[in-house]
Design a protein around this motif. Structure first.
Motif, PDB file in Angstrom:
ATOM      1  N   ARG A 123      -4.635  -1.032   5.971  1.00  0.00           N
ATOM      2  CA  ARG A 123      -4.946  -0.846   7.393  1.00  0.00           C
ATOM      3  C   ARG A 123      -6.341  -0.256   7.542  1.00  0.00           C
ATOM      4  O   ARG A 123      -6.955   0.154   6.554  1.00  0.00           O
ATOM      5  CB  ARG A 123      -3.921   0.085   8.057  1.00  0.00           C
ATOM      6  CG  ARG A 123      -3.736   1.395   7.330  1.00  0.00           C
ATOM      7  CD  ARG A 123      -2.729   2.311   7.979  1.00  0.00           C
ATOM      8  NE  ARG A 123      -3.328   3.037   9.100  1.00  0.00           N
ATOM      9  CZ  ARG A 123      -2.872   4.217   9.548  1.00  0.00           C
ATOM     10  NH1 ARG A 123      -1.803   4.766   9.000  1.00  0.00           N
ATOM     11  NH2 ARG A 123      -3.468   4.819  10.547  1.00  0.00           N
ATOM     12  N   ASP A 124      -6.830  -0.255   8.761  1.00  0.00           N
ATOM     13  CA  ASP A 124      -8.114   0.391   9.087  1.00  0.00           C
ATOM     14  C   ASP A 124      -9.270  -0.087   8.215  1.00  0.00           C
ATOM     15  O   ASP A 124     -10.078   0.708   7.725  1.00  0.00           O
ATOM     16  CB  ASP A 124      -7.973   1.911   8.988  1.00  0.00           C
ATOM     17  CG  ASP A 124      -7.012   2.483  10.016  1.00  0.00           C
ATOM     18  OD1 ASP A 124      -7.237   2.243  11.208  1.00  0.00           O
ATOM     19  OD2 ASP A 124      -6.036   3.138   9.612  1.00  0.00           O
ATOM     20  N   GLY A 125      -9.339  -1.406   8.007  1.00  0.00           N
ATOM     21  CA  GLY A 125     -10.458  -1.975   7.267  1.00  0.00           C
ATOM     22  C   GLY A 125     -10.248  -2.069   5.768  1.00  0.00           C
ATOM     23  O   GLY A 125     -11.137  -2.551   5.050  1.00  0.00           O
ATOM     24  N   LYS A 126      -9.090  -1.629   5.282  1.00  0.00           N
ATOM     25  CA  LYS A 126      -8.818  -1.685   3.833  1.00  0.00           C
ATOM     26  C   LYS A 126      -7.967  -2.893   3.454  1.00  0.00           C
ATOM     27  O   LYS A 126      -7.632  -3.076   2.279  1.00  0.00           O
ATOM     28  CB  LYS A 126      -8.118  -0.394   3.389  1.00  0.00           C
ATOM     29  CG  LYS A 126      -8.918   0.882   3.675  1.00  0.00           C
ATOM     30  CD  LYS A 126      -8.288   2.116   3.032  1.00  0.00           C
ATOM     31  CE  LYS A 126      -6.918   2.468   3.583  1.00  0.00           C
ATOM     32  NZ  LYS A 126      -6.938   2.767   5.056  1.00  0.00           N
ATOM     33  N   SER A 168      -5.086   6.380   6.561  1.00  0.00           N
ATOM     34  CA  SER A 168      -5.822   6.185   7.816  1.00  0.00           C
ATOM     35  C   SER A 168      -7.330   6.094   7.636  1.00  0.00           C
ATOM     36  O   SER A 168      -8.057   5.781   8.584  1.00  0.00           O
ATOM     37  CB  SER A 168      -5.510   7.331   8.788  1.00  0.00           C
ATOM     38  OG  SER A 168      -5.985   8.573   8.267  1.00  0.00           O
ATOM     39  N   GLN A 169      -7.829   6.357   6.419  1.00  0.00           N
ATOM     40  CA  GLN A 169      -9.270   6.383   6.197  1.00  0.00           C
ATOM     41  C   GLN A 169      -9.885   4.985   6.328  1.00  0.00           C
ATOM     42  O   GLN A 169      -9.391   4.018   5.750  1.00  0.00           O
ATOM     43  CB  GLN A 169      -9.581   6.956   4.816  1.00  0.00           C
ATOM     44  CG  GLN A 169     -11.065   7.107   4.529  1.00  0.00           C
ATOM     45  CD  GLN A 169     -11.749   8.025   5.532  1.00  0.00           C
ATOM     46  OE1 GLN A 169     -11.224   9.090   5.851  1.00  0.00           O
ATOM     47  NE2 GLN A 169     -12.904   7.617   6.029  1.00  0.00           N
ATOM     48  N   LYS A 170     -10.999   4.907   7.041  1.00  0.00           N
ATOM     49  CA  LYS A 170     -11.747   3.665   7.166  1.00  0.00           C
ATOM     50  C   LYS A 170     -12.882   3.649   6.145  1.00  0.00           C
ATOM     51  O   LYS A 170     -13.516   4.678   5.893  1.00  0.00           O
ATOM     52  CB  LYS A 170     -12.333   3.538   8.577  1.00  0.00           C
ATOM     53  CG  LYS A 170     -11.294   3.453   9.672  1.00  0.00           C
ATOM     54  CD  LYS A 170     -11.962   3.374  11.029  1.00  0.00           C
ATOM     55  CE  LYS A 170     -10.922   3.314  12.153  1.00  0.00           C
ATOM     56  NZ  LYS A 170     -11.564   3.260  13.494  1.00  0.00           N
TER      57      LYS A 170
END
Length: 428
Positions: A123-126, A168-170
Motif C-alpha cells: 500500500r501507499d506506493g509500495k 503506512s510508510q510511503k
C-alpha cells in the motif's frame, strides 16, 4: 541444513597455531600471516584500540586469532578471546543469512513482491516492490514518518505501533530508481518479512538453531541474560570531539565521504537524517544499543552481540559455497547472486559514497575490505566487521569497543590490507 551438524561452542583458548601474537596482542597466527598480527599489535600499542579482537579463517581453518586490550577501562577487565560486544550493523549480515537460508529452502523468492508474503506491505506506493528491491536499499524506505522511541522497538507490547509505521510508510523516491542505505529500517522490514514467512518463529532463535550454534559461533541476536557479565563497554567518541573532527574534516577535505555526510546531516529533512534519527535516542547516546533492553530485543539492524571469533565462524559456509566441513547449510547456487553487485550507486543518498548490496549483503569498493568483487558481508557503526571472500575462501571477524567516527574505520581497513598483503595470500 541438509545434514545434522555437531553443536559446539568455541573455547576461550586459541587454536593451536605456531606463532604467538606480538605484544601487547594475545592469541596466535599461522605461518604467512605475520603482517596481520603486527598491524593488530601496533594498533593496540599506539592506543588506537581500547579492546578488540580480529579473527580470520581460510578454507575452513583458523589462521589468525588475535585479541587484546581492555573490555572495560574502569574495572581494567581484559579483553578475552570470547569477549562480546554489540556489533551494530554487522547484525544486518546475520539477518541476510537467515533470509538466504529461506531462499535455499524454497520459502522465499527474491523477485517476488513483498506483499505476496506480507499483504499489509502492499500500500501507499509500495505495491509490487520486490524483496530484492527492498533488501537492496532501493525501496525509498530509509526513514519513517512515524516518530518512534526505543521503547517502541524493544517492547513487544508495542509491536503494533511499529507495524503500523512500516505498512503506512510511503517511499521517499521512485521505487528502484535510487539507492539510499536503510540504516535502521532494513532490519525492521526484514524481520517482519521473515516472521510472515515463518509464523511464530523468532528470527534470533532461528539463526541460533539453524546456523550459529551448529557452526560454533557465539553470536546472538537477542542476547540471553547469561552473557550480560561478559559484554564489553562501548566507548563512542565524545560528542564535542566528534563534532570538531567532522568540522575540521569538512574544511580540510571537502571531497571526503565524511564531509558530504556532515553536509547532509545538517540539512533538515535530508534522507540521511531520516535514516539515522528514528527511533529517537535519548541524548544521541548510541551506547543505548549496548544496554539490556536493546540487547534482549531482536533488532535486525543493530542489536546482535558476539566476539570477533564468533563473527568469523558465522560466515564460514558463505565463503565455501554454502558448505562447511560435512554439513551443507545452503544450496550452492543460492549464493551466486551474493557474489555479484546486484545494486550499486556511485553516491548512496545516505552514506554519500560508492556502495552496493546483494540481497541484504553489503558490496564494498574493492580497495576497502577486499580486492575481490565477489566478497560480501556487512560492516557496523564504529568499525566492527563481518566479511566473506569466496574467492580466497576467507572469513573475517573484527570486534572492538572504541568506536570510530568515520564511515569506515581506518583500523578495520588497515587489518584487511595487511591480510591481503600477507605472504600466505600473495604467494598463494
Amino acid at each position: 541444513m541438509t545434514q545434522s551438524a555437531t553443536k559446539s561452542t568455541p573455547s576461550t583458548t586459541s587454536p593451536t597455531m605456531p606463532n604467538l601474537a606480538p605484544y601487547p596482542a594475545r592469541g596466535s597466527y599461522a605461518d604467512g600471516f605475520e603482517p596481520v598480527a603486527r598491524t593488530f599489535a601496533r594498533q593496540l600499542e599506539r592506543g588506537e584500540e581500547i579492546g578488540a579482537g580480529f579473527t580470520v579463517y581460510r578454507k575452513g581453518e583458523c589462521v589468525v586469532d588475535l585479541w587484546g586490550g581492555l573490555a572495560d577501562v574502569e574495572t581494567q577487565r581484559p579483553w578475552e578471546r570470547d569477549t562480546r560486544v554489540v556489533l551494530f550493523s554487522v547484525t544486518k549480515g546475520f539477518v541476510a543469512m537467515a533470509l538466504h537460508l529461506l531462499v535455499s529452502r524454497g520459502q522465499l523468492k527474491w523477485d517476488a513482491p513483498v506483499e505476496s508474503y506480507w499483504p499489509g506491505f502492499g500500500r501507499d506506493g509500495k505495491e509490487g516492490m520486490t524483496v530484492a528491491t527492498l533488501l537492496g536499499h532501493r525501496g525509498g524506505l530509509a526513514g519513517l514518518d512515524t516518530a518512534l522511541t526505543m521503547e517502541d522497538v524493544t517492547d513487544p507490547s508495542r509491536a503494533e505501533i511499529l507495524l503500523g509505521a512500516l505498512e503506512s510508510q510511503k517511499p521517499a523516491w521512485e521505487v528502484g530508481k535510487e539507492q539510499g542505505y536503510h540504516a535502521i529500517t532494513f532490519g525492521m522490514y526484514a524481520r517482519e518479512l521473515f516472521e510472515r514467512i515463518c509464523p511464530g518463529e523468532d528470527l534470533g532463535e532461528f539463526l541460533r538453531r539453524e546456523l550459529l550454534e551448529p557452526l560454533g559461533s557465539d553470536v546472538y541476536l537477542g542476547t540471553p541474560e547469561a552473557f550480560d557479565d561478559g559484554i564489553a563497554t562501548l566507548y563512542p567518541p565524545a560528542k564535542p570531539a566528534r563534532v570538531v573532527k567532522m568540522l575540521t574534516n569538512a574544511i580540510t577535505q571537502r571531497a571526503s565521504t565524511e564531509a558530504r555526510v556532515l553536509q547532509q546531516f545538517i540539512r533538515p529533512g535530508s534522507v540521511m537524517r531520516r535514516a539515522f534519527l528514528n527511533p529517537q535516542i535519548p541524548g544521541d547516546d548510541v551506547t543505548v544499543y549496548n544496554q539490556v533492553p536493546a540487547r534482549r530485543a531482536v533488532l535486525g539492524w543493530a542489536s546482535a552481540t558476539g566476539s570477533a571469533h564468533g563473527v568469523a565462524r558465522a560466515y564460514l559456509p558463505f565463503a565455501q559455497k554454502g558448505k562447511f566441513e560435512d554439513t551443507r547449510y545452503l544450496k550452492a547456487h543460492t549464493l551466486r547472486p551474493a557474489y555479484r553487485r546486484l545494486g550499486w550507486s556511485e553516491n548512496d543518498l545516505v552514506l554519500q559514497k560508492p556502495i552496493g548490496w546483494s540481497h541484504g549483503f553489503c558490496k564494498e569498493e574493492r580497495h576497502l575490505f577486499s580486492p575481490n568483487p565477489e566478497s560480501f558481508g556487512h560492516p557496523g557503526m564504529g568499525g566492527a566487521l563481518g566479511w566473506a571472500d569466496p574467492v580466497e575462501e576467507l572469513t573475517i571477524g573484527y570486534a572492538m569497543n572504541l568506536m570510530d567516527w568515520r564511515v569506515r574505520s581506518p583500523r578495520a581497513l588497515a587489518l584487511c590490507r595487511a591480510l591481503y598483503d600477507a605472504p600466505a595470500l600473495v604467494e598463494g
